[in-house]
Design a protein around this motif. Sequence first.
Motif, PDB file in Angstrom:
ATOM      1  N   THR A   1       0.824  -1.202   0.000  1.00 34.77           N
ATOM      2  CA  THR A   1       0.000   0.000   0.000  1.00 34.77           C
ATOM      3  C   THR A   1       0.863   1.258   0.000  1.00 34.77           C
ATOM      4  OG1 THR A   1      -1.734  -1.148   1.227  1.00 34.77           O
ATOM      5  CG2 THR A   1      -1.786   1.264   1.229  1.00 34.77           C
ATOM      6  N   VAL A   2       0.547   2.180  -0.915  1.00 38.81           N
ATOM      7  CA  VAL A   2       1.247   3.456  -0.989  1.00 38.81           C
ATOM      8  C   VAL A   2       0.610   4.419   0.003  1.00 38.81           C
ATOM      9  CG1 VAL A   2       1.854   5.398  -2.470  1.00 38.81           C
ATOM     10  CG2 VAL A   2       1.817   3.079  -3.408  1.00 38.81           C
ATOM     11  N   THR A   3       1.437   5.090   0.790  1.00 39.25           N
ATOM     12  CA  THR A   3       0.936   6.008   1.813  1.00 39.25           C
ATOM     13  C   THR A   3       1.172   7.457   1.429  1.00 39.25           C
ATOM     14  OG1 THR A   3       3.020   6.101   3.038  1.00 39.25           O
ATOM     15  CG2 THR A   3       1.509   4.268   3.551  1.00 39.25           C
ATOM     16  N   LEU A   4       0.549   8.345   2.167  1.00 45.42           N
ATOM     17  CA  LEU A   4       0.753   9.779   1.974  1.00 45.42           C
ATOM     18  C   LEU A   4       2.220  10.134   2.155  1.00 45.42           C
ATOM     19  CD1 LEU A   4      -1.328  12.276   1.645  1.00 45.42           C
ATOM     20  CD2 LEU A   4      -0.661  12.780   3.992  1.00 45.42           C
ATOM     21  N   ALA A   5       2.869   9.465   3.109  1.00 47.49           N
ATOM     22  CA  ALA A   5       4.290   9.722   3.359  1.00 47.49           C
ATOM     23  C   ALA A   5       5.146   9.326   2.158  1.00 47.49           C
ATOM     24  CB  ALA A   5       4.743   8.966   4.605  1.00 47.49           C
ATOM     25  N   ASP A   6       4.748   8.265   1.471  1.00 46.03           N
ATOM     26  CA  ASP A   6       5.488   7.846   0.277  1.00 46.03           C
ATOM     27  C   ASP A   6       5.409   8.908  -0.809  1.00 46.03           C
ATOM     28  OD1 ASP A   6       6.152   5.367   1.415  1.00 46.03           O
ATOM     29  OD2 ASP A   6       4.272   4.468   0.726  1.00 46.03           O
ATOM     30  N   VAL A   7       4.225   9.465  -0.975  1.00 43.04           N
ATOM     31  CA  VAL A   7       4.042  10.517  -1.975  1.00 43.04           C
ATOM     32  C   VAL A   7       4.878  11.740  -1.602  1.00 43.04           C
ATOM     33  CG1 VAL A   7       2.386  12.081  -3.040  1.00 43.04           C
ATOM     34  CG2 VAL A   7       1.741   9.708  -2.574  1.00 43.04           C
ATOM     35  N   ALA A   8       4.860  12.089  -0.312  1.00 44.45           N
ATOM     36  CA  ALA A   8       5.625  13.248   0.155  1.00 44.45           C
ATOM     37  C   ALA A   8       7.114  13.059  -0.103  1.00 44.45           C
ATOM     38  CB  ALA A   8       5.360  13.478   1.641  1.00 44.45           C
ATOM     39  N   ALA A   9       7.598  11.856   0.143  1.00 43.75           N
ATOM     40  CA  ALA A   9       9.027  11.582  -0.079  1.00 43.75           C
ATOM     41  C   ALA A   9       9.364  11.683  -1.560  1.00 43.75           C
ATOM     42  CB  ALA A   9       9.366  10.188   0.455  1.00 43.75           C
ATOM     43  N   ARG A  10       8.504  11.141  -2.415  1.00 45.14           N
ATOM     44  CA  ARG A  10       8.774  11.197  -3.849  1.00 45.14           C
ATOM     45  C   ARG A  10       8.758  12.637  -4.362  1.00 45.14           C
ATOM     46  NH1 ARG A  10       8.105   7.917  -8.564  1.00 45.14           N
ATOM     47  NH2 ARG A  10       8.636   6.203  -7.156  1.00 45.14           N
ATOM     48  N   ALA A  11       7.828  13.442  -3.854  1.00 42.19           N
ATOM     49  CA  ALA A  11       7.701  14.825  -4.307  1.00 42.19           C
ATOM     50  C   ALA A  11       8.636  15.789  -3.580  1.00 42.19           C
ATOM     51  CB  ALA A  11       6.252  15.291  -4.143  1.00 42.19           C
ATOM     52  N   ARG A  12       9.323  15.288  -2.566  1.00 38.14           N
ATOM     53  CA  ARG A  12      10.253  16.102  -1.761  1.00 38.14           C
ATOM     54  C   ARG A  12       9.525  17.271  -1.081  1.00 38.14           C
ATOM     55  NH1 ARG A  12      12.535  15.610  -6.579  1.00 38.14           N
ATOM     56  NH2 ARG A  12      12.515  17.855  -6.991  1.00 38.14           N
ATOM     57  N   VAL A  13       8.382  16.945  -0.465  1.00 39.43           N
ATOM     58  CA  VAL A  13       7.621  17.927   0.307  1.00 39.43           C
ATOM     59  C   VAL A  13       7.151  17.249   1.585  1.00 39.43           C
ATOM     60  CG1 VAL A  13       6.831  19.170  -1.747  1.00 39.43           C
ATOM     61  CG2 VAL A  13       5.447  17.307  -0.822  1.00 39.43           C
TER      62      VAL A  13
END
Length: 354
Positions: free
Chosen positions: A2-14
């Motif tokens: 499962t992809v989490t909000l934290a994963d998205v944040a890390a990928r986007a560097r925010v």
Amino acid sequence: MTVTLADVAARARVSPATVSRVLNGNYPVAASTRERVLRAVDELDYVLNGPASSLAAATSDLVGILVNDIADPFFGIMAGAAQTEIGGQEGTGRAGGEKLAVVCNTNGSPERELTYLTLLQRQRAAAVVLTGGALEDPGHIAAMAAKLAKLADAGTRIVLCGRPPLPGSESVAAALAFDNRGGGRRLTEHLVTLGHRRIGYVAGPTERTTTRHRLEGHRAALAAAGVDEDQDRLTVHGPYARRSGYEATLELLRREPGLTAIVAANDTVALGACAALRDQGLRIPEDISVAGFDDLPFSVDAVPALTTVRLPLYEAGARAGRLAMGNEAPPPGGIATIPAELMARNSTAPPRKG
């Protein structure tokens, strides 16, 4: 996994808070940051509603209908018919089995087409109906196949209406393809039978399947009749718009003043062609015949009434809506070719003698 909000944040560097603000739209975020977050969401295939990630293929009550231009009757008729079927024809005042149909206007942009599909994926749309011709670009075709596969894997039903099957994609539940080649051929055969040999063609955009198929039908009819004119010289491409028909007709008359007939890519283009001919002092059909394609509602009321090819736009849109709702079984093999019918009217006649 499962992809989490934290994963998205890390990928986007925010920060996760920034991701939340972008997705919820409740706080201003710089455009460059927003784009970075949305790109990360798309790359990671993140589902906006966290609990929904545990529901496998759960979908919402939303159905997306993608059109090139809702102001164009060609798309408006299909979208309206599909929306009627999706929304339920006999409303009871309460939410039942019907869905909420949302029309997405792409303006013919491949980027917007993919963006809308991404947005519908995030909303776990129950179905997506894509209308009209497809873009013939290998990169876009590959991107579309990948995006539609993601939607189908999540439980979204994919239906194509007036669009040929997508090469290399098994994610489409049903494809309703218009017989544009056959219609184009029958239209030009009609003109050839009347005695026309010098026929100009106002084509649509070069990169669209509809354009290619209609032009192929036109040229097949000419070849079968032994017409050996330089067809590239007698063909002008442009948008599916009245102005394009006007300007292309003037160009065709410049290239070949002896034209006896003009075939237009669609009825709207044909109206532009008729206007250009009138402005040049030419009579329709006494001096030059004109034909269109689609049989849009205004065609029979034009003066003279326009010879064209009828596509059953409303019927096709309604069928696409039923397929999207699962209220009709897909055609054998998932593909159905919808016939095109010649409508011979007063805008075409035998060429003037002498």
